[in-house]
Scaffold this active site. Sequence first.
Site, PDB file in Angstrom:
ATOM      1  CG  ASP A 127      -2.134   0.827   1.104  1.00  0.00           C
ATOM      2  OD1 ASP A 127      -2.368   1.388   0.024  1.00  0.00           O
ATOM      3  OD2 ASP A 127      -2.891   0.929   2.101  1.00  0.00           O
ATOM      4  CG  HIS A 128      -0.542   4.891   0.775  1.00  0.00           C
ATOM      5  ND1 HIS A 128      -1.008   5.955   0.049  1.00  0.00           N
ATOM      6  CD2 HIS A 128      -1.577   4.483   1.550  1.00  0.00           C
ATOM      7  CE1 HIS A 128      -2.272   6.199   0.385  1.00  0.00           C
ATOM      8  NE2 HIS A 128      -2.649   5.309   1.282  1.00  0.00           N
ATOM      9  CD  GLU A 149      -6.322   1.241  -4.372  1.00  0.00           C
ATOM     10  OE1 GLU A 149      -6.991   0.182  -4.328  1.00  0.00           O
ATOM     11  OE2 GLU A 149      -6.217   2.025  -3.419  1.00  0.00           O
ATOM     12  CG  HIS A 200      -7.056   4.498   0.623  1.00  0.00           C
ATOM     13  ND1 HIS A 200      -5.690   4.484   0.551  1.00  0.00           N
ATOM     14  CD2 HIS A 200      -7.492   3.815  -0.460  1.00  0.00           C
ATOM     15  CE1 HIS A 200      -5.308   3.827  -0.537  1.00  0.00           C
ATOM     16  NE2 HIS A 200      -6.383   3.423  -1.171  1.00  0.00           N
ATOM     17  CE  LYS A 245      -5.316   7.228   8.525  1.00  0.00           C
ATOM     18  NZ  LYS A 245      -5.322   6.269   7.421  1.00  0.00           N
TER      19      LYS A 245
HETATM   20 ZN    ZN Z   1      -4.691   5.682   1.781  1.00  0.00          ZN
END
Ligand code: ZN
Length: 515
Positions: A168-169, A290, A365, A332
């Site tokens: 991811d990222h 992605e 996300h 978050k």
């Molecule tokens: Zn993200």
Amino acid sequence: MATSLAQAPLNHTLAEHAGQPVKLYPRSFRKRGETWYGLVRTGPEKKLIILNGLADPFETESMLEQNGKTVHLCPPTSANADALRRLFPWTAPEPLGKTSAIGCGDRLGIASPGHIRACRETNVPPVLAQQSIREMERTERTPQEVLDDATWAVFQEGYTAGFGADADHLKTPEDIDACVEAGYTMYTIDPSDHVDNEADHLGDAALQERFEALPWNRLDTTPEEALVQYADTTFDLSESAGALQVEFDAETLKRSAVKYGAAVAHTKDMARHLARRYQEDRAGASYDLEMSVDETDYPTRPHEHYFVAAELDRLDLKLTSLAPRFPGDFEKGIDFIGDLDRFEASFQAHATIAEAFGGYKLSIHSGSDKFSAFPIIGQCAGNHVHLKTAGTSYLEALRIAARRAPDLLREIVEFAFERFGEDRKTYHVSTDLDAIPEPATVADADLEAAYLEDEDGRQLLHITYGSVLTARENGADRFCDRFYQVLNEHEEEHYDTLTSHFLDHIESVGHMSVA
Ligand code: ZN
């Protein structure tokens, strides 16, 4: 290879080993020829057990005789995880394609069995190893360790339905290399450092200057061609659900290009690098791709998404999913904040564009706990949703500490207060520290409500995970050993809280499962 559990030699395995009781994971037991393989835990550590056969190619720690049969105990090393993936290919991740999936980040490395149980019940495939490079740095874990933990969890649960692994990222080619070598199957390229967040506010001259200065070579086109392609054009997406007209004039094209053009070029370069690595090292196997622009300053507007999608299409880059930045706040660990009608209109437009460009998934996300937005997401994107969650599994684990080791939770909260100022810098949160009580003043029975139900408390604990999990004191772990011990002692309770947390998510979105 379905194995009836009744056949598994559970009664013949060890009741104890080296003075420690042995816990068996019944769903793990599998037979190959005359040999049984399964997962057990002795003390804090899980081990592969091999009954009645040769250990090769696994590394063993000890070998015993039991009722005339051999018993090998093998440590959970990376080499053994690799051997396990070869012996039981369903313990290796695979690409999941364009149907819905749920990303279950696991910062502790022991939560995945709880995730798997929710996914087994709902038929939604999990992405188990899902960590950003930033998260791995903060928890001092390598891409390989994160993936190996997922393999052991899948083996433990006997989950043969398939799972993904999301690197991811990713921001640099080196990030890609480390994750290809570890065996990930989904790659999330994050070009947000190349998004020009000032594009909307530039005057005419500055806009023109930055438009001309875009990396046109790498985009394989020219400013003139881009103007011809988009300016004063209406793109009609009435064939797709949620019919949409996307209009550009010269100014909207220039602002879209200045904002996202360099990000498209960076994504293309990263994707080409990834494709090359796959040709060289993975025999051209397939993978999920992605692009994420969720961590940018302003919401992605529909015409900007259209521009990005059309440019990627022109450059022959095929996405499995795309993460726009949606309107409203996706903070978050708490629910969506913002105007739900506005969110719905925007989300529907994004879903229409995604459908028009090959039906890639919309990726959400910071997707945990967005319960008020979930039904809209399910309605608009149906079975093309990728929901990423990460930090709330850590919060569910802290619930177990709150219930079973209240003083440990108090210590963690105290430490989180100290760390918050520094740790919040890379997170988007609006936490009000003054609204959170001092842990010494909270009774045991109220700890869960004060820190794990209350939004400010959740965020305080959510963003300080890296500091907590890597804190040292006198050369030893400050919290980790005790935290893992509580979770091991209450292992099933830990899994149960995770399973119900994930069932809540999947069921609130709805429409995620094809079955
Ligand atoms: Zn993200």
